[in-house]
Design an enzyme around this catalytic site. Structure first.
Site, mmCIF file in Angstrom:
data_model
loop_
_atom_site.group_PDB
_atom_site.id
_atom_site.type_symbol
_atom_site.label_atom_id
_atom_site.label_comp_id
_atom_site.label_asym_id
_atom_site.label_seq_id
_atom_site.Cartn_x
_atom_site.Cartn_y
_atom_site.Cartn_z
ATOM 1 N NE ARG A 158 -4.029 1.647 2.501
ATOM 2 C CZ ARG A 158 -4.653 2.171 3.553
ATOM 3 N NH1 ARG A 158 -4.073 2.178 4.741
ATOM 4 N NH2 ARG A 158 -5.871 2.660 3.425
ATOM 5 C CG ASP A 201 -12.022 1.280 6.802
ATOM 6 O OD1 ASP A 201 -10.864 0.832 6.808
ATOM 7 O OD2 ASP A 201 -12.291 2.443 7.185
#
Ligand code: 0GY
Length: 295
Positions: free
Chosen positions: A120, A245
């Site tokens: 990421r 999330d």
């Protein structure tokens, strides 16, 4: 934990929507526990511990089968909590790591064996100090050789500047949370159109239609975010992912009920075929290419 940090919902509701067998929550995190996996000294926030057992319990409770666990900034470049969770989950979880330019080939290989399939790159200024693009490009070349891809996190106002960089990346690129549009502006605003054009012109760019709780102004059940997610699902059905999330770091307005988040899915993917692509076919192709047909 920071004094203004909101812990995850203690008892989310059971969703009305029944996810198809094999569904993947493709964006979630594990935090700590701090006594085993301390938070990074350079972190910008200190969360509530959110250990792997809680994540896997939530997966089962919500009717999901697998997780993609994303390294969050509070753990910096130490991926130990992530790798530990991946090893516990076996084939039911894959990971997205955060690495620096000094990561060794052996470390990358170890992470690959544990189930990491991506890195990421975070551009959100409140979460991380900036990393020079050349460093990211160097990492990108190395991880591409492992067959990994790249997940990017940025906010809508930064997209225009980032486009040349995004186009240079040599792998599939997954944009977190739809590039964080300002939902007050509506789907026809040039900012969101820029994002749509980026996907239309670059078929290696995917996105997560996640985080209505972060983008909403009106609050649950997130009516104001639905048109954005639905447009992406219908325009790019083979390049969208969905995730909870959990445990929702840095939420200030409210802590979402994860059951209500799952109930958003049939409103953004309105047919069984779109739901299957979003929750199974796409994440399986990206994270479990070797077992695509298994539930
Ligand atoms: C998310 C969003 C956030 C945090 C992080 O790495 C992180 O700390 O990603 C945020 O604060 O918007 O995807 O969890």
């Amino acid at each position: 934990m920071d004094p203004d940090y909101l812990p995850f919902h203690p008892n989310p509701s059971k969703p009305t929507f029944k996810a198809p067998p094999g569904a993947v929550d493709a964006h979630c995190h594990v935090f700590g526990p701090a006594h085993l996996f301390p938070y990074a000294p350079e972190r910008k926030y200190t969360p509530c511990d959110a250990p792997k057992e809680k994540l896997f319990g939530l997966r089962d409770y919500l009717g999901f089968s697998r997780n993609v666990i994303v390294q969050a900034s509070c753990h910096g470049k130490n991926n130990d909590a992530l790798v530990d969770a991946l090893k516990s989950a076996g084939r039911l979880a894959r990971g997205v790591a955060v690495v620096g330019q000094n990561v060794s080939d052996d470390e990358l290989k170890e992470m690959d064996a544990a189930g990491v399939r991506a890195v990421r790159f975070n551009f959100v200024k409140r979460l991380v100090d900036a990393t020079p693009k050349e460093i990211f490009l160097g990492i990108a070349e190395r991880i591409a050789k492992l067959g990994w891809h790249i997940v990017v996190y940025f906010e809508a106002q930064d997209l225009e500047d980032l486009i040349p960089f995004l186009k240079q990346l040599p792998t599939i690129v997954v944009v977190d949370h739809m590039g964080r549009p300002d939902v007050k502006k509506g789907v026809d605003h040039p900012d969101f159109k820029r994002f749509i054009v980026l996907l239309a012109e670059n078929d290696n760019i995917w996105t997560k239609v996640s985080c209505p709780e972060r983008l909403t102004v009106s609050g649950p059940p997130y009516d104001d975010v639905i048109p954005f997610s639905r447009m992406l699902v219908e325009r790019f059905p083979d390049r969208v992912l969905w995730g909870t999330d959990w445990p929702h770091p840095n939420m200030k307005s409210h802590m979402p009920d994860d059951g209500i988040l799952v109930d958003v899915i049939p409103r953004i993917a309105v047919t069984e075929e779109l739901q299957r692509k979003l929750l199974i076919d796409n994440p399986m192709r990206l994270y479990w290419p070797e077992e695509r047909s298994a539930p």
